[in-house]
Design a protein around this motif. Structure first.
Motif, PDB file in Angstrom:
ATOM      1  N   CYS A 198       0.841  -1.192   0.000  1.00 25.03           N
ATOM      2  CA  CYS A 198       0.000   0.000   0.000  1.00 25.03           C
ATOM      3  C   CYS A 198       0.874   1.239   0.000  1.00 25.03           C
ATOM      4  N   LYS A 199       0.273   2.364  -0.428  1.00 28.41           N
ATOM      5  CA  LYS A 199       0.994   3.632  -0.523  1.00 28.41           C
ATOM      6  C   LYS A 199       0.070   4.738  -0.048  1.00 28.41           C
ATOM      7  N   ILE A 200       0.638   5.723   0.659  1.00 27.15           N
ATOM      8  CA  ILE A 200      -0.108   6.885   1.124  1.00 27.15           C
ATOM      9  C   ILE A 200       0.445   8.125   0.453  1.00 27.15           C
ATOM     10  N   ASP A 201      -0.429   9.057   0.131  1.00 28.87           N
ATOM     11  CA  ASP A 201      -0.040  10.307  -0.513  1.00 28.87           C
ATOM     12  C   ASP A 201      -0.749  11.445   0.207  1.00 28.87           C
ATOM     13  N   ILE A 202       0.045  12.357   0.816  1.00 29.65           N
ATOM     14  CA  ILE A 202      -0.508  13.546   1.476  1.00 29.65           C
ATOM     15  C   ILE A 202       0.142  14.770   0.853  1.00 29.65           C
ATOM     16  N   TRP A 203      -0.681  15.533   0.170  1.00 24.80           N
ATOM     17  CA  TRP A 203      -0.203  16.763  -0.461  1.00 24.80           C
ATOM     18  C   TRP A 203       1.081  16.523  -1.286  1.00 24.80           C
ATOM     19  N   GLY A 204       1.106  15.433  -2.034  1.00 20.03           N
ATOM     20  CA  GLY A 204       2.232  15.159  -2.929  1.00 20.03           C
ATOM     21  C   GLY A 204       3.374  14.405  -2.273  1.00 20.03           C
ATOM     22  N   LYS A 205       3.363  14.297  -0.945  1.00 19.32           N
ATOM     23  CA  LYS A 205       4.411  13.513  -0.281  1.00 19.32           C
ATOM     24  C   LYS A 205       3.918  12.088  -0.155  1.00 19.32           C
ATOM     25  N   GLN A 206       4.735  11.127  -0.647  1.00 21.37           N
ATOM     26  CA  GLN A 206       4.310   9.740  -0.731  1.00 21.37           C
ATOM     27  C   GLN A 206       5.259   8.846   0.065  1.00 21.37           C
ATOM     28  N   LEU A 207       4.696   7.737   0.510  1.00 18.66           N
ATOM     29  CA  LEU A 207       5.495   6.721   1.193  1.00 18.66           C
ATOM     30  C   LEU A 207       4.799   5.383   0.979  1.00 18.66           C
ATOM     31  N   ALA A 208       5.546   4.344   0.611  1.00 21.21           N
ATOM     32  CA  ALA A 208       4.985   3.020   0.324  1.00 21.21           C
ATOM     33  C   ALA A 208       5.464   2.022   1.362  1.00 21.21           C
ATOM     34  N   SER A 209       4.635   1.023   1.608  1.00 22.20           N
ATOM     35  CA  SER A 209       4.969  -0.022   2.579  1.00 22.20           C
ATOM     36  C   SER A 209       5.805  -1.101   1.918  1.00 22.20           C
ATOM     37  N   ASP A 210       6.269  -2.025   2.745  1.00 24.99           N
ATOM     38  CA  ASP A 210       6.932  -3.209   2.218  1.00 24.99           C
ATOM     39  C   ASP A 210       5.898  -4.128   1.584  1.00 24.99           C
ATOM     40  N   THR A 211       6.356  -5.065   0.727  1.00 22.49           N
ATOM     41  CA  THR A 211       5.471  -5.992   0.027  1.00 22.49           C
ATOM     42  C   THR A 211       5.174  -7.205   0.905  1.00 22.49           C
ATOM     43  N   LYS A 212       3.934  -7.637   0.891  1.00 27.82           N
ATOM     44  CA  LYS A 212       3.513  -8.855   1.583  1.00 27.82           C
ATOM     45  C   LYS A 212       2.829  -9.764   0.566  1.00 27.82           C
ATOM     46  N   LYS A 213       3.074 -11.092   0.691  1.00 28.02           N
ATOM     47  CA  LYS A 213       2.493 -12.040  -0.257  1.00 28.02           C
ATOM     48  C   LYS A 213       1.380 -12.824   0.421  1.00 28.02           C
ATOM     49  N   LEU A 214       0.228 -12.879  -0.274  1.00 24.12           N
ATOM     50  CA  LEU A 214      -0.929 -13.650   0.175  1.00 24.12           C
ATOM     51  C   LEU A 214      -1.014 -14.925  -0.655  1.00 24.12           C
ATOM     52  N   ARG A 215      -1.172 -16.066   0.060  1.00 23.75           N
ATOM     53  CA  ARG A 215      -1.316 -17.348  -0.615  1.00 23.75           C
ATOM     54  C   ARG A 215      -2.671 -17.944  -0.243  1.00 23.75           C
TER      55      ARG A 215
END
Length: 734
Positions: free
Chosen positions: A106-123
């Motif tokens: 997932c990724k969050i964007d506040i007023w153009g500033k962004q930050l993404a989480s690490d990847t998780k795999k669902l099986r």
């Protein structure tokens, strides 16, 4: 204008700093973001799964921040949401299916500033069992049946597979959980149909279980093809074959039926209800004939095998002898080895040569053709014929060999005396293989065989004398029925290695003097060109280097000086690459003659000056003596002779003086009159006065001896002596 500056400053500050300012009073920064999968990352199908995206944001004001969330699956956006809540974002996957398997972030964007989480795999494990349905249970051969395969509740990219009697017969791909396929069943009887599916999950795929099995009955149509061949057996080449292809069974609409008669890949004929074909049988016609009936999508086939006996075999064309040269005699023989004796005799087979206008070839007897070979390659074919059957042999290409020409002999590289070198023998023309033989006069050296154009006839030899080079010749032969051809004698320059180096000096060593020119002549024995180098022993670099076609060269040193004295030698090298060195010659540069003359003259001048100085000194002392004698006589008593006589006498006497060294005491024989002598240098003056009037005039005169001892004392001794007596004269002291 001020507002524009303030806005620009705000934007730049927000860009260049980790925190952002929402308004004049609010600043924020995104500290972290994390994605979690609940209840687990590994679940079974139909489990309710929730993806939780939580972000930690710090801000300075009370105003709620607008947040834009994005959920990715395998780097593809699957969900977005804008919210001002600080609560975690929840993305539900109700009753998760295998197709939900993947990598999420997932990724969050506040007023153009962004930050993404690490990847998780669902099986997600487990697929539903597919179901199969057919629209018909009984069909006629060639008729189509519709099969529908369903994957209950499955989503995603799915591939469906359909099977007949466990053999895959169809495949359908799509994004739906259902697929249909048209299946054509051509073989009669009962068949079992089922299906499976596979869900594509990049980069993997998951296959389902098998569906239910459905039985299908396929009934045969009532018509069949019929094939007849006459004669059926003992068919020989030349016999006529009659072949018929027809439709058997109840009457059918002829417009919907097509018959095809073929042999192998060759279609002989075709029609609707009946096909006939006649042909002359050949041995190559042995094999399978096919009659094919096609109606709609149904095809029925019947076949018959035919064996045709060979009347005579395919002829072979051969040449004798196996190797021939241009213009030589050759024989071409055409023969059929096998023939059917019950149908014909050997004489019934006739042979001809193709082309018939073959030049210089004549038919000598049945199947034998003679003639001379051409100057170039030529293709021949023979034809055997009997009872209307013609058979052609394979093509025989006659390539007459070219007789070898006179070989050329040459030396490979440089020929150096007493060293191995190679001799090349080569002919401009001639067919391979060619045998080359090297001879030295009448002596065989070696023989080599050249089979291809990439080979060379090379011989390694050594000579000990230069004149031996002309003793070699080579022989070339490629026809054992003819004698070989010889080359000319070998002609090549023989390089004699250098030897006997000498260094000659001009002028003679004893005449080498300053100011002269020195000539160093380096001479050798050997083959030019020769590179000469002159060295001085105290210098590793050559003084002079030159290359010449002569066996001797000179190096001149002009205007010799003392600095040119030293040891000299020379080296020489020629194409034999052996360096020879002369003896070392010691050069001593003597003084120039004019310098010697100057030195001699200088010595003579110095001696002359010394002699002159001695003479001048002697004269100076004599003058002083004369002055001393004059002072003694002036002290005589008044009763002496008058001034005139004294003057006359003082001018007349002969005075002798001797400078004596007295290292010893006085002579005791001198008696009472002796005065001890002092050590040092004494000057003794003796005066003998002689009368000019004769011996008698000596009477009354005596000898007077003066002794001056170191200029301090003066001793006067008188003695009466006879005029001719000299025994009492002073004796010189050694």
């Amino acid at each position: 204008m001020g507002l524009l500056i303030l806005l620009t400053s705000t934007l730049l500050s927000a860009y260049f700093h980790p925190g952002r300012m929402v308004d004049a009073q609010t600043y924020f920064t995104i500290r972290s973001i994390a994605l979690s999968i609940e209840p687990s990352t590994d679940v079974v199908r139909d489990t309710n799964v929730t993806l939780r995206c939580g972000a930690v944001v710090s801000s300075s004001g009370q105003q709620a921040l607008s947040r834009a969330y994005t959920i990715y699956k395998d780097s593809i956006t699957v969900y977005t949401k804008n919210t001002s809540s600080s609560e975690d974002l929840l993305y539900p996957l109700p009753e998760a299916k295998v197709s939900n398997t993947g990598k999420y972030k997932c990724k969050i964007d506040i007023w153009g500033k962004q930050l993404a989480s690490d990847t998780k795999k669902l099986r997600v494990k487990g697929l539903s069992t597919p179901t199969l349905h057919l629209n018909k249970g009984v069909v006629t051969e060639g008729e189509e049946v519709t099969a529908r395969c369903t994957a209950p509740d499955e989503t995603g990219s799915i591939i469906f597979y359909f099977y007949k009697d466990n053999n895959e017969i169809a495949e359908q791909r799509g994004n739906s959980n259902r697929a249909e396929a048209k299946l054509r069943l051509s073989s009669t009887g009962f068949h079992r149909i089922h299906c499976t599916y596979t869900v594509i999950i990049t980069p993997d795929s998951i296959k389902s279980n098998e569906s239910n099995f459905v039985n299908v009955s396929v009934k045969a149509i009532s018509i069949t093809p019929a094939l007849s061949i006459f004669p059926q057996s003992k068919i020989y080449e030349g016999d006529q074959l009659d072949i018929s292809c027809t439709v058997g069974g109840f009457a059918y609409n002829s417009d919907s039926i097509t018959l095809y008669l073929s042999q192998g890949t060759q279609l002989l004929s075709h029609g609707n209800t009946k096909v006939n074909h006649s042909m002359i049988a050949l041995a190559k016609d042995s094999g399978e004939f096919e009659c094919r009936l096609v109606t709609g999508r149904v095809a029925k086939v019947t076949t018959e095998n035919v064996s045709v006996t060979e009347l005579f075999s395919v002829p072979t064309l051969s040449m004798s002898p196996a190797e021939v040269f241009q213009g030589e005699e050759m024989n071409l023989t055409c023969r059929s080895e096998n023939f059917a004796s019950e149908r014909l005799s050997k004489e019934d087979v006739k042979y001809t040569l193709d082309p018939l206008e073959s030049r210089r070839i004549f038919n000598r007897e049945a199947g034998v053709f003679s003639g001379r070979t051409l100057l170039h390659a030529y293709n021949y074919t023979c034809i055997a014929q009997a009872k209307g059957i013609k058979k052609r042999s394979k093509t025989l290409t006659v390539r007459p060999k070219v007789s070898v020409t006179h070989p050329k002999i040459s030396a490979v590289g440089r020929v150096i005396l007493a060293r191995p070198f190679e001799i090349l023998c080569q002919s401009d023309r001639g067919s391979f293989s060619i045998h080359y033989t090297l001879w030295k006069n009448q002596d065989w050296i070696n023989t080599t065989e050249v089979k291809t154009a990439y080979q060379e006839a090379l011989f390694t030899v050594t000579i000990q004398k230069p004149e031996e080079i002309t003793d070699f010749s080579c022989e070339a032969q490629n026809n054992r029925h003819k004698e070989g051809l010889f080359s000319k004698k070998l002609s090549a320059t023989v390089i004699v290695p250098l030897s006997e180096p000498t260094l000659t000096v001009l002028p003679d060593l004893s005449d080498v003097a300053e100011g002269h020119d020195l000539i160093l002549i380096c001479g050798i024995k050997g083959t030019p060109p020769v590179t000469f180098k002159w060295y001085r022993s105290d210098n590793a670099q050559p003084l002079f280097t030159t290359t010449s076609n002569h066996v001797s060269m000179d190096y001149q040193i002009p205007f010799l000086g003392s600095q040119h004295s030293g040891a000299y030698y020379c080296e020489a090298i020629n194409p034999a690459k052996n360096t020879v060195r002369s003896q070392t010659v010691q050069i001593d540069v003597h003084m120039a003659m004019w310098k010697k003359a100057v030195i001699v003259a200088s010595c003579l001048l110095v001696v002359s000056i010394l002699v002159l100085l001695c003479v001048l000194r002697f004269k100076s002392k004599r003058v002083r003596m004369n002055r001393a004698v004059a002072s003694v006589w002036s002290e005589r008593p008044p009763n002496a002779a008058n001034d005139e006589e004294s003057s006359v006498m003082s001018n007349e006497p002969d005075v002798e003086y001797t400078e004596v060294v007295h290292p010893q005491p006085a002579d005791p024989t001198r008696g009472d009159h002796a005065v001890p002598l002092r050590k040092g240098t004494d000057t003794v003056y003796s005066e003998l006065q002689n009368s000019p009037h004769g011996a008698d005039d000596h009477l009354g005169y005596g000898s007077v001896e003066y002794a001056e001892l170191n200029g301090e004392q003066l001793l006067v001794q008188h003695s009466s002596l006879a005029v001719d007596s000299q025994q009492d004269l002073p004796v010189p002291v050694d």
